[in-house]
Design an enzyme around this catalytic site. Structure first.
Site, mmCIF file in Angstrom:
data_model
loop_
_atom_site.group_PDB
_atom_site.id
_atom_site.type_symbol
_atom_site.label_atom_id
_atom_site.label_comp_id
_atom_site.label_asym_id
_atom_site.label_seq_id
_atom_site.Cartn_x
_atom_site.Cartn_y
_atom_site.Cartn_z
ATOM 1 N N ILE A 77 30.685 36.066 31.972
ATOM 2 C CA ILE A 77 30.399 35.930 33.399
ATOM 3 C C ILE A 77 29.663 37.202 33.808
ATOM 4 C CG2 ILE A 77 32.692 36.785 34.039
ATOM 5 C CD1 ILE A 77 32.463 34.963 36.577
ATOM 6 N N GLU A 111 38.866 37.678 27.754
ATOM 7 C CA GLU A 111 39.009 39.018 27.221
ATOM 8 C C GLU A 111 38.087 39.911 28.031
ATOM 9 O OE1 GLU A 111 39.915 36.264 23.870
ATOM 10 O OE2 GLU A 111 37.999 36.564 24.881
ATOM 11 N N ASN A 116 36.532 48.460 31.388
ATOM 12 C CA ASN A 116 35.800 47.815 32.481
ATOM 13 C C ASN A 116 36.694 47.695 33.723
ATOM 14 O OD1 ASN A 116 34.199 46.267 34.156
ATOM 15 N ND2 ASN A 116 33.500 44.901 32.525
ATOM 16 N N TYR A 123 39.663 40.598 38.268
ATOM 17 C CA TYR A 123 40.529 39.589 37.656
ATOM 18 C C TYR A 123 41.955 39.699 38.186
ATOM 19 C CZ TYR A 123 36.626 38.958 34.409
ATOM 20 O OH TYR A 123 35.398 38.722 33.862
#
Length: 154
Positions: A77, A111, A116, A123
């Site tokens: 994404i 994953e 990051n 998330y």
């Protein structure tokens, strides 16, 4: 076009081979170890859910989702660098979660690089939770980097 106007005109559509040159260009700008054109071609040929997020014909992002039985695995994404941290990634993630629900998936897995922080924050904000680690999963400048495995119950 201003960002609010852009957000009002976004469309999620199927990715096609004609999109690949632009997608690979974006991929190379936003990832230190980008997918190749071959990776995207293979995803299309494998009938993964491959979507482009665009407004007024401009690609703003894209997503690749692999469906298996009742699980959706979020493989990639990405949002164009200039539009990152403006809410588009959250919108794209929400849209692909709706696609997964529409395909009767029970959960989404992904994953993410342990380094990051922006993606991890997104998330977690959306409701993903950490369920594991994959040690040395990603290539990194100094060797390998761990991946955090996350899950969202759809």
């Amino acid at each position: 076009m201003s960002l609010p106007q852009l957000l009002d005109h976004t469309v999620l559509r199927d990715m096609n081979p004609a999109d690949l040159a632009g997608i690979v260009c974006i991929e190379q700008r936003v990832h230190p170890y980008p997918w190749s054109c071959g990776n995207f071609t293979d995803a299309l040929k494998s009938n993964y859910v491959c979507k482009v997020y665009e407004a007024e014909g401009e690609i703003l992002g894209y997503v690749v989702l692999m469906l298996a039985v009742d699980e959706a695995d979020l493989l990639n994404i990405s949002i164009v660098a200039e539009y990152q941290r403006k809410g588009l990634g959250r919108q794209l993630l929400g849209a692909i979660m709706e696609v997964a629900r529409g395909c009767n998936m029970r959960r989404m897995l992904l994953e993410v690089r342990s380094s990051n922080a922006a993606a991890l924050g997104l998330y977690r904000d959306v409701g993903f939770r950490k369920i594991g680690m994959r040690h040395g999963y990603y290539s990194a400048g100094n060797g390998r980097e761990d991946a955090i495995v996350m899950e969202y119950l759809l």
